[in-house]
Each structure stands twice: as structure tokens, then as C-alpha cells.
Write a protein that holds these residues in place. Sequence first.
Motif, PDB file in Angstrom:
ATOM      1  N   ALA A 105      -1.840  15.218  12.109  1.00 29.86           N
ATOM      2  CA  ALA A 105      -3.251  15.401  11.778  1.00 29.86           C
ATOM      3  C   ALA A 105      -3.544  14.860  10.379  1.00 29.86           C
ATOM      4  N   ASP A 106      -2.655  15.123   9.448  1.00 28.84           N
ATOM      5  CA  ASP A 106      -2.847  14.598   8.091  1.00 28.84           C
ATOM      6  C   ASP A 106      -2.754  13.076   8.082  1.00 28.84           C
ATOM      7  N   LEU A 107      -1.800  12.549   8.838  1.00 28.62           N
ATOM      8  CA  LEU A 107      -1.579  11.100   8.863  1.00 28.62           C
ATOM      9  C   LEU A 107      -2.761  10.377   9.516  1.00 28.62           C
ATOM     10  N   ALA A 108      -3.386  11.023  10.495  1.00 28.45           N
ATOM     11  CA  ALA A 108      -4.531  10.403  11.165  1.00 28.45           C
ATOM     12  C   ALA A 108      -5.684  10.187  10.190  1.00 28.45           C
ATOM     13  N   VAL A 109      -5.830  11.105   9.254  1.00 25.76           N
ATOM     14  CA  VAL A 109      -6.879  10.977   8.242  1.00 25.76           C
ATOM     15  C   VAL A 109      -6.447  10.029   7.132  1.00 25.76           C
ATOM     16  N   ARG A 110      -5.176  10.176   6.727  1.00 26.49           N
ATOM     17  CA  ARG A 110      -4.654   9.419   5.587  1.00 26.49           C
ATOM     18  C   ARG A 110      -4.429   7.953   5.941  1.00 26.49           C
ATOM     19  N   GLY A 111      -3.868   7.699   7.122  1.00 20.63           N
ATOM     20  CA  GLY A 111      -3.535   6.340   7.536  1.00 20.63           C
ATOM     21  C   GLY A 111      -2.319   5.807   6.802  1.00 20.63           C
ATOM     22  N   GLY A 112      -1.908   4.598   7.145  1.00 15.46           N
ATOM     23  CA  GLY A 112      -0.785   3.954   6.475  1.00 15.46           C
ATOM     24  C   GLY A 112       0.551   4.246   7.131  1.00 15.46           C
ATOM     25  N   ARG A 113       1.604   3.861   6.441  1.00 16.22           N
ATOM     26  CA  ARG A 113       2.970   4.001   6.961  1.00 16.22           C
ATOM     27  C   ARG A 113       3.533   5.383   6.655  1.00 16.22           C
TER      28      ARG A 113
ATOM     29  N   GLY B 144       0.802  -1.213   0.000  1.00 17.66           N
ATOM     30  CA  GLY B 144       0.000   0.000   0.000  1.00 17.66           C
ATOM     31  C   GLY B 144       0.835   1.262   0.000  1.00 17.66           C
ATOM     32  N   PRO B 145       0.262   2.381   0.436  1.00 12.85           N
ATOM     33  CA  PRO B 145       0.965   3.667   0.371  1.00 12.85           C
ATOM     34  C   PRO B 145       1.948   3.885   1.523  1.00 12.85           C
ATOM     35  N   VAL B 146       3.006   4.641   1.221  1.00 15.17           N
ATOM     36  CA  VAL B 146       3.945   5.151   2.226  1.00 15.17           C
ATOM     37  C   VAL B 146       3.994   6.664   2.051  1.00 15.17           C
ATOM     38  N   ALA B 147       3.647   7.413   3.099  1.00 12.19           N
ATOM     39  CA  ALA B 147       3.634   8.874   3.047  1.00 12.19           C
ATOM     40  C   ALA B 147       4.972   9.408   3.557  1.00 12.19           C
ATOM     41  N   VAL B 148       5.678  10.137   2.688  1.00 15.40           N
ATOM     42  CA  VAL B 148       6.974  10.713   3.054  1.00 15.40           C
ATOM     43  C   VAL B 148       6.800  12.219   3.193  1.00 15.40           C
ATOM     44  N   TYR B 149       6.942  12.721   4.429  1.00 18.36           N
ATOM     45  CA  TYR B 149       6.789  14.141   4.717  1.00 18.36           C
ATOM     46  C   TYR B 149       8.175  14.792   4.817  1.00 18.36           C
ATOM     47  N   GLY B 150       8.346  15.904   4.133  1.00 18.32           N
ATOM     48  CA  GLY B 150       9.613  16.624   4.196  1.00 18.32           C
ATOM     49  C   GLY B 150       9.448  17.943   4.927  1.00 18.32           C
ATOM     50  N   ILE B 151      10.134  18.094   6.070  1.00 16.20           N
ATOM     51  CA  ILE B 151      10.084  19.353   6.814  1.00 16.20           C
ATOM     52  C   ILE B 151      11.320  20.175   6.446  1.00 16.20           C
ATOM     53  N   PRO B 152      11.143  21.299   5.745  1.00 14.00           N
ATOM     54  CA  PRO B 152      12.313  22.137   5.463  1.00 14.00           C
ATOM     55  C   PRO B 152      12.879  22.673   6.776  1.00 14.00           C
ATOM     56  N   PHE B 153      14.166  23.036   6.780  1.00 14.65           N
ATOM     57  CA  PHE B 153      14.752  23.599   8.001  1.00 14.65           C
ATOM     58  C   PHE B 153      13.914  24.780   8.468  1.00 14.65           C
TER      59      PHE B 153
END
Length: 379
Positions: free
Chosen positions: A161-169, A122-131
Amino acid sequence: MRLLHTSDWHVGRTFHGRDLLVEQESVLGGLADLVSDERVDVVVVAGDLFDRAVPNAEAVAVCTRVLERIRGAGARVVITPGNHDSAARLGLFGGFAAAGGLFLRTRIASLHEPVVFEDAHGPVAVYGIPFLEPETARHALGVEGKGHAAVLTEAMRRISADLAVRGGRSVVLAHAFVTGGEPSESERTIAVGGVQDVPGAVFDGIDYVALGHLHGQQTLAGHLRYSGSPLAYSFSEARHGKSVWLAELDASGLAGVERRLLPVPRKLATLSGLLDDLLLDPDHTPVEDHFLSVVLTDRVRPLDALRRLQVRFPHAVHVEWRPEGGRTGELRFAERVRGRSDEEIACCFLEDVRGDVPAERELALLREAISAAAREEAS
């Protein structure tokens, strides 16, 4: 999904004045071989792609060739800016780059919008936090508190908050000083704008956190790691053993993380002793091709020491003078000059700096300079 965690490339950085672009391209270009050999799906760079906000053309060309090799080997790439990068410049044409598999996550406003990759589970969500420079980021994020902990806490609140809605890894890239990390001499401080430390608990609930900023590879928790820089950028990193992390995600989250060593284009070493001994001692033959930092213990400061060392050690780049037996105790300025003539003060300064009294020819020049200054003052 197999993810290669890197950070702090610092393309364009020099080492005590020595250009490193050839070495950087060799090591970073070799990541493409890792991608191919290890069947890597995604390569992440957790900040400080470049060493300066406005990299020169040669650094940009090296970085472009490296990224092309990695994409050609089959991996997609996610990059976030660090404190050395310009987020605006790095993110230029980011929308177009994404079409080719290069994802530039540079905007604070969209840090909660992940790059989503698919694998067999399934999906893997990769979040990038800029400095997040605290004073700038706190206004952009609407945060009252100051310091890195405040702005990163809000960034992670939005991601959670986004991950709680989106779900997954999930995977998060962050460029920060997390409590428990061990710094070296080559990182630029990020303490401007408040306390720099961020508690690791900020990242709870994420399957893997790819940290950048500290140049030594470190494990703060199973899911919370620094990859370190791919090359050594100070002599304090001589024993780091440069490497990257290979993380694997299965259906339930993080399945495991393994270390992969990187090649060392030129080793680092330190030597200490009398200059003449260092130039002649056969025991030092093994480090003749290393980058060298040398501490000289001669009683008198040797003249032109670095040039003389480079006859035998062409990559000697740093010299300090620490005379054997130490130096006399420090006195305050008023105590040093009390009751002394201008000539005595000048002679004392020369002796203190190089460990030997002025020669007669030097004394004559000093007297001439002092007399000229006195005449100028009188006129």
C-alpha cells in the motif's frame, strides 16, 4: 544501485563449544573489502545479527568493529532483527544510528516506512520487516489468522500500500521460512505459534527480496533469495560454499544478481572408522586442521575417544559411536528386565551402552552399590 545481501551473522555463536569470534570478525570484516572492490552502496543484514537476544560484550564489540569497517568502506547498512535477536535491544538508539548511515528497522508498527536511498535513476525504497513471532505480531498487526503466512501477508499488504503511493523501485528484508527453502541442522525452528512456511507469492511486486533464516544460500526465484550464513554453524553446512548476493538495480528494477564467495577460516570434514585406524592412517593428513565430526565403528566404545582424537586432530569437536555391524534389535523396557536380577539389569545396561560386559572390578562396585541400596531400602 548495488546492494550486498547478507543475513544470519550469528555473532557470538560457538561451534560445538569452540569460540568463533575471531573467525567471525575475519569473514565479516572482509565484507568491507567487497564493498570497496564492488562499489557497493548498501549492505543489508536480513536478521540474526547476533546469536542470542542478550549478546555478551565481546560479541557486541566484534559486531561494532565490523559495522564500522563497512561504513568506512562507503556503504550504508540496513539491519532487521531475526528470531535470535532482541528487536528492542537491537533498535536502541536507532534514530541516532541512522544519522551515521546505520538503519535499524526493528519496529512492527513502522515496517511499512522504508529507508529511501537515491541513485542516478531516482529513489529506492528499502523496507525492513523484523522477525514476526506469530502470536505477538498478529495482535500488533490486527490479524485474525495464525501462523507466519498470516502475519507476513499483512506486513506485505501494508508495504504494498505504501509502495503504490510512493512508486519507484523496492527492496524488502524478511526473516522467514519461505516455501521451497532447504533447511540445515543449525537453524532454530520458527514453527511456534503456527505453521512456519510462507508462500513466495506473498512477496510479489517487489524488485528484490533479501531473505534470512536459512543458512544455505538459495534462489527461490530471480528476485527472491536467501544469502545464507557467512560461516558454517553445523556439519550439515560443510558443502554450502558460503557466499553473499550482489544485487544491482537499474532504472527499471532488478538488473541482475551475482554470487560472491566468502573465505572459509576453517574447513569442516567428517571421518568414520576404527579409532586406532583414524589415529594412524596417513590418508587423513589433509583434514588434520579441519573441524571434525567423527563416527567411531569400534565394536566396544573406546574410552576418552575425543581427547585421543584431538592429539592428532586438534579441532575434532564431535564424536559418535556406531559399532560396526549395528546393534541388537530394540526391546521394550518390560521385555528387557523380565526375570532378571538387579545385577543382571545393571550389567545389561553397561553392555548395551558401551558394547562390552563389565570387568570384574566394575562388577564388584556394582554389587556393592546394589547391596547398599537394598540396605537403605530395608531400613
